[in-house]
Design an enzyme around this catalytic site. Sequence first.
Site, PDB file in Angstrom:
ATOM      1  N   ASP A  85       0.833  -1.211   0.000  1.00 52.71           N
ATOM      2  CA  ASP A  85       0.000   0.000   0.000  1.00 52.71           C
ATOM      3  C   ASP A  85       0.866   1.259   0.000  1.00 52.71           C
ATOM      4  OD1 ASP A  85       0.744  -0.773   2.675  1.00 52.71           O
ATOM      5  OD2 ASP A  85      -0.575   0.801   3.425  1.00 52.71           O
ATOM      6  N   GLU A 146      -0.121  -1.358   5.472  1.00 53.77           N
ATOM      7  CA  GLU A 146       0.865  -1.105   6.517  1.00 53.77           C
ATOM      8  C   GLU A 146       0.751   0.328   6.996  1.00 53.77           C
ATOM      9  OE1 GLU A 146       4.719   0.354   8.171  1.00 53.77           O
ATOM     10  OE2 GLU A 146       3.724   0.997   6.361  1.00 53.77           O
TER      11      GLU A 146
END
Length: 396
Positions: A85, A146
């Site tokens: 991400d 994350e």
Amino acid sequence: MSTENSSDQLFNNSVKILTDLISFKTISGEDNSSLINYCDEILKKLGATSFKTFDDEKKRVNLFATLKAKHSNDKKPIILSGHTDVVPVSKGWSTDPFIATVKNDKLFGRGACDMKGFIACTLAFAPLYAKANLDRDIHFSYTFDEETACIGAPILIKELKERGIKDGICIIGEPTNMKIIDAHKGCYEYTTYFEGLAGHSSAPHKGVSAVEYASRYVNKLIELREELKKRSPKDSIFDPPHSTLSIGGVFGGIAHNVIADKCHVNWETRPVVKEDGIFLNSELDKYANEILLPDMKKVFPNSSIKKDIIGEVVGFDRVEKSNACEFVSSLTGDNSREVVSFGTEAGLFQQIGISTVVCGPGSIEQAHKIDEFIILDELKKCLNLLEGIKNKSIVD
Ligand SMILES: [Zn+2]
């Protein structure tokens, strides 16, 4: 083919893959499955086995793929780990953030350094691992979300534990300019919701002001912040040396003359040791449940205080003799150890007994910023590290 040509090819391939990875708009919280499938396909073609783990809606995916040892011995497996991400983009980019753009010695794009650059290098290098006479497993671990609060990794870690993968050396390729990071604080984020009873401001005793109780809660947090300072470990390696606490926002109320029935507080703490997190939460919960809530309920029995855990990313603790750090040092020749102020998934791997180090290409200075970039030379350094890993993972 000369060595130079093949290393050029390897580098060009890592840039190509990075370009592809950047084109997937994998902003935290959004569907990352196309990127994961892209990675899975590359690795599967090379003979890797893999499994996926998901969020509840099956929209966001973690991938864990393995190139198996051809001759196994007792060497610890290697885990190359990165999050897929990226943080959202704000206005003001000079180029399209989702189209990789090379200018001079840099490649621009969201995620270029944090941390698709590392993932690209591992995928570009994977064919060489696949061809090699590996004497240990090489794992590729790509997680989701994350950046928000390490939401994806714990789901993967749980699965690793169940599958008995709890030993090894894990390299988390967060941008450190290829420096060895062996510790960071934890990062715990919370939102606490207060619900009271609305009413006219001229009769405060007939309502329950959520804003006022939230204020008292915030005061308690600030008081506890001082306690955290006192608990600072003597030999702390962090700056500041103690666990910190910060109030990110207080939201509530609609008008001067209306008692607010709703309010919420966003706050976070960065514990230097787990015990501080436990101490803080137990003191705070005691205050909320034994002091504030009974008071609110006297006027309005349905009053409530609810603390939501946004994420509790455990700290990454320095260990005296770390297999992972020594392994990377032996490859890069760099024996320095540093701590950082940002959080990573390292503590999660460490928690299940996997020796972990944070070391990856690019600089955290460029992460999360407008015009995020990675210096191309950093990719070359990362490829060199991966080459070193290969050399230490083949039958002599
Ligand atoms: Zn990152």
